[in-house]
Enzyme design. Structure first.
Site, PDB file in Angstrom:
ATOM      1  N   TYR A   1       0.836  -1.206   0.000  1.00  0.00           N
ATOM      2  CA  TYR A   1       0.000   0.000   0.000  1.00  0.00           C
ATOM      3  C   TYR A   1       0.865   1.248   0.000  1.00  0.00           C
ATOM      4  O   TYR A   1       0.670   2.161  -0.812  1.00  0.00           O
ATOM      5  CB  TYR A   1      -0.917  -0.017   1.220  1.00  0.00           C
ATOM      6  CG  TYR A   1      -1.740   1.245   1.378  1.00  0.00           C
ATOM      7  CD1 TYR A   1      -2.644   1.640   0.403  1.00  0.00           C
ATOM      8  CD2 TYR A   1      -1.626   2.040   2.527  1.00  0.00           C
ATOM      9  CE1 TYR A   1      -3.407   2.790   0.541  1.00  0.00           C
ATOM     10  CE2 TYR A   1      -2.377   3.190   2.678  1.00  0.00           C
ATOM     11  CZ  TYR A   1      -3.269   3.561   1.686  1.00  0.00           C
ATOM     12  OH  TYR A   1      -4.012   4.708   1.828  1.00  0.00           O
TER      13      TYR A   1
ATOM     14  N   LYS B   1       1.193   4.324  -2.918  1.00  0.00           N
ATOM     15  CA  LYS B   1       0.945   5.746  -2.640  1.00  0.00           C
ATOM     16  C   LYS B   1       2.190   6.574  -2.970  1.00  0.00           C
ATOM     17  O   LYS B   1       2.086   7.704  -3.474  1.00  0.00           O
ATOM     18  CB  LYS B   1       0.544   5.942  -1.180  1.00  0.00           C
ATOM     19  CG  LYS B   1      -0.733   5.233  -0.766  1.00  0.00           C
ATOM     20  CD  LYS B   1      -1.961   5.733  -1.501  1.00  0.00           C
ATOM     21  CE  LYS B   1      -2.574   6.953  -0.884  1.00  0.00           C
ATOM     22  NZ  LYS B   1      -3.868   7.331  -1.515  1.00  0.00           N
TER      23      LYS B   1
ATOM     24  N   ASN C   1      -4.584   8.275  10.321  1.00  0.00           N
ATOM     25  CA  ASN C   1      -5.968   7.795  10.363  1.00  0.00           C
ATOM     26  C   ASN C   1      -6.915   8.982  10.477  1.00  0.00           C
ATOM     27  O   ASN C   1      -6.917   9.697  11.479  1.00  0.00           O
ATOM     28  CB  ASN C   1      -6.168   6.868  11.563  1.00  0.00           C
ATOM     29  CG  ASN C   1      -5.327   5.615  11.472  1.00  0.00           C
ATOM     30  OD1 ASN C   1      -5.636   4.702  10.724  1.00  0.00           O
ATOM     31  ND2 ASN C   1      -4.229   5.581  12.221  1.00  0.00           N
TER      32      ASN C   1
ATOM     33  N   HIS D   1     -46.717  27.804  38.793  1.00  0.00           N
ATOM     34  CA  HIS D   1     -48.044  28.321  38.469  1.00  0.00           C
ATOM     35  C   HIS D   1     -48.200  29.731  39.039  1.00  0.00           C
ATOM     36  O   HIS D   1     -47.437  30.140  39.945  1.00  0.00           O
ATOM     37  CB  HIS D   1     -49.119  27.394  39.034  1.00  0.00           C
ATOM     38  CG  HIS D   1     -49.039  25.992  38.494  1.00  0.00           C
ATOM     39  ND1 HIS D   1     -49.118  25.703  37.163  1.00  0.00           N
ATOM     40  CD2 HIS D   1     -48.872  24.803  39.141  1.00  0.00           C
ATOM     41  CE1 HIS D   1     -49.014  24.400  36.988  1.00  0.00           C
ATOM     42  NE2 HIS D   1     -48.866  23.829  38.187  1.00  0.00           N
ATOM     43  N   PRO D   2     -49.150  30.512  38.547  1.00  0.00           N
ATOM     44  CA  PRO D   2     -49.344  31.878  39.060  1.00  0.00           C
ATOM     45  C   PRO D   2     -49.489  31.893  40.589  1.00  0.00           C
ATOM     46  O   PRO D   2     -50.199  31.080  41.175  1.00  0.00           O
ATOM     47  CB  PRO D   2     -50.631  32.326  38.365  1.00  0.00           C
ATOM     48  CG  PRO D   2     -50.649  31.555  37.078  1.00  0.00           C
ATOM     49  CD  PRO D   2     -50.082  30.215  37.432  1.00  0.00           C
TER      50      PRO D   2
END
Length: 372
Positions: A103, A107, A132, A279-280
């Site tokens: 390889y 290259k 990699n 809640h209120p």
């Protein structure tokens, strides 16, 4: 500007095309393995820049290294020479070109063909001997440990490790693409080699452990340090392998007559994020801390924050609402509460500087009151 990309359907090619398509000044021309070699000359004849990404790294027989890497590069060089145009070329070689294997030799032969083209015809050639490469869209169970581990862990498959102490050198796809584009734009060049920075070194065991930590963070709610460097890049890569049905996960929700309290995210050293509703008319809080601090941001609704110093008794109140965002700090030594003074449900985002510890909560009840 017309840009030709060989190997356009590969991992690097897909990422490069995604970035180039974000620009209005670039037209992408593609050459892929299944294309007729006869079309290469016509593509080259109109290209202003060539990214030569095509290659073979996992052949069925060893001869394919030479045909897919060295011989095809020779064909590309011949097409460039025949065009009579001084087209710059960028080639993705490999650090294996430094070694004497089939390889690496193929290259290196490809590099030599490009260097000969440059010497004979004056074309600018930029060679990238990449380690990699990892990132989104890399093919798992092929030639990338990162891609394989990410895919398997994200999809609840086992991971096989032969040598946990084996080191791998990594470079992140976005850093590669940024360097590629910088070369194309004339802001970076090789002589002829270009080095992508940064490189990362990690053992196979460390890689596996980090990826499993990402997975487990959904249960612990404690995020890894994903803001910079290798961990940032690995986290992004890991998430890219999640199947769509795993894009969501549940978080703890506690409710009572006052509203709900929902934990969102915890960090290792910078506290946690939550939100609550009221809640209120509902008041939450009525306690103080010695060291713990908090930040409140009203997202929806109107709030009254009240504070009382636990020693002097000094009193202070302020009002804030979602339409005019303000962060309200809680200060150690001041008891504090928050009341919904609007007509509808109030939603408040909350950050605390530390993860709540039931054994050491640093939270002490003390009514604030409504008057000085």
């Amino acid at each position: 500007m017309k840009v030709l990309i060989t190997g356009a359907n590969g991992f690097v090619g897909k990422n490069l095309i995604a970035h180039l398509q974000e620009r209005k000044d670039v037209e992408v021309l593609r050459f892929c393995r299944e294309d007729d070699i006869g079309s290469l000359h016509s593509l080259v004849s109109t290209a202003d820049f060539i990214f030569h990404l095509a290659g073979v790294n996992r052949p069925q027989n060893i001869e394919e290294f030479k045909t897919g890497n060295a011989d095809f590069t020779q064909l590309l060089c011949a097409a460039v020479a025949a065009s009579g145009r001084n087209i710059p070329l960028l080639y993705t070689s490999s650090i294996q070109a430094e070694f004497d294997n089939a390889y690496g030799s193929s290259k290196r032969e490809a590099e030599d063909a490009l260097l000969n083209l440059s010497e004979q015809y004056g074309n600018d050639v930029h060679l990238f001997r990449l380690p990699n490469v990892f990132g989104k869209w890399a093919r798992p169970n092929y030639n990338s440990a990162v891609a394989t581990f990410c895919y398997n862990i994200a999809n609840k498959l086992p991971v096989s490790i032969n040598d946990a102490y084996a080191k791998i050198i990594l470079v992140y796809i976005d850093d590669v693409i940024n360097s590629f584009i910088s070369v194309m734009d004339g802001n970076q060049s090789g002589d002829p080699f270009v080095v992508v920075e940064p490189h990362y070194s990690i053992t196979v065991g460390e890689l596996s452990a980090q990826l499993y930590a990402f997975k487990e963070s959904r249960q612990s709610m404690i995020a890894e340090r994903v803001g910079t460097g290798l961990v940032r890049a690995l986290y992004s890569t890991y998430l890219s392998y999640l199947p769509p049905e795993e894009f969501t996960y549940e978080v703890p929700k506690y409710g009572d007559a006052r509203g709900v309290f929902v934990e969102m995210l915890k960090t290792k050293d910078s506290g946690q994020f939550s939100y609550f509703t009221a809640h209120p008319g509902i008041t939450r809080g009525g306690h103080y801390h010695h060291t713990k601090t908090e930040k409140f941001l009203v997202i929806v609704g109107k709030a009254c924050f009240r504070f009382r110093h636990i020693i002097s008794g000094e009193f202070y109140e302020l009002f804030t609402e979602g339409d005019a965002p303000q962060v309200v700090e809680t200060v150690p030594g001041w008891s504090h509460d928050i009341t919904n003074v609007g007509d509808s449900e109030m939603i408040v985002m909350l950050w605390a500087n530390e993860i709540f510890d039931r054994e050491l909560p640093d939270t002490y009840t003390m009514a604030v009151g409504t008057k000085a």
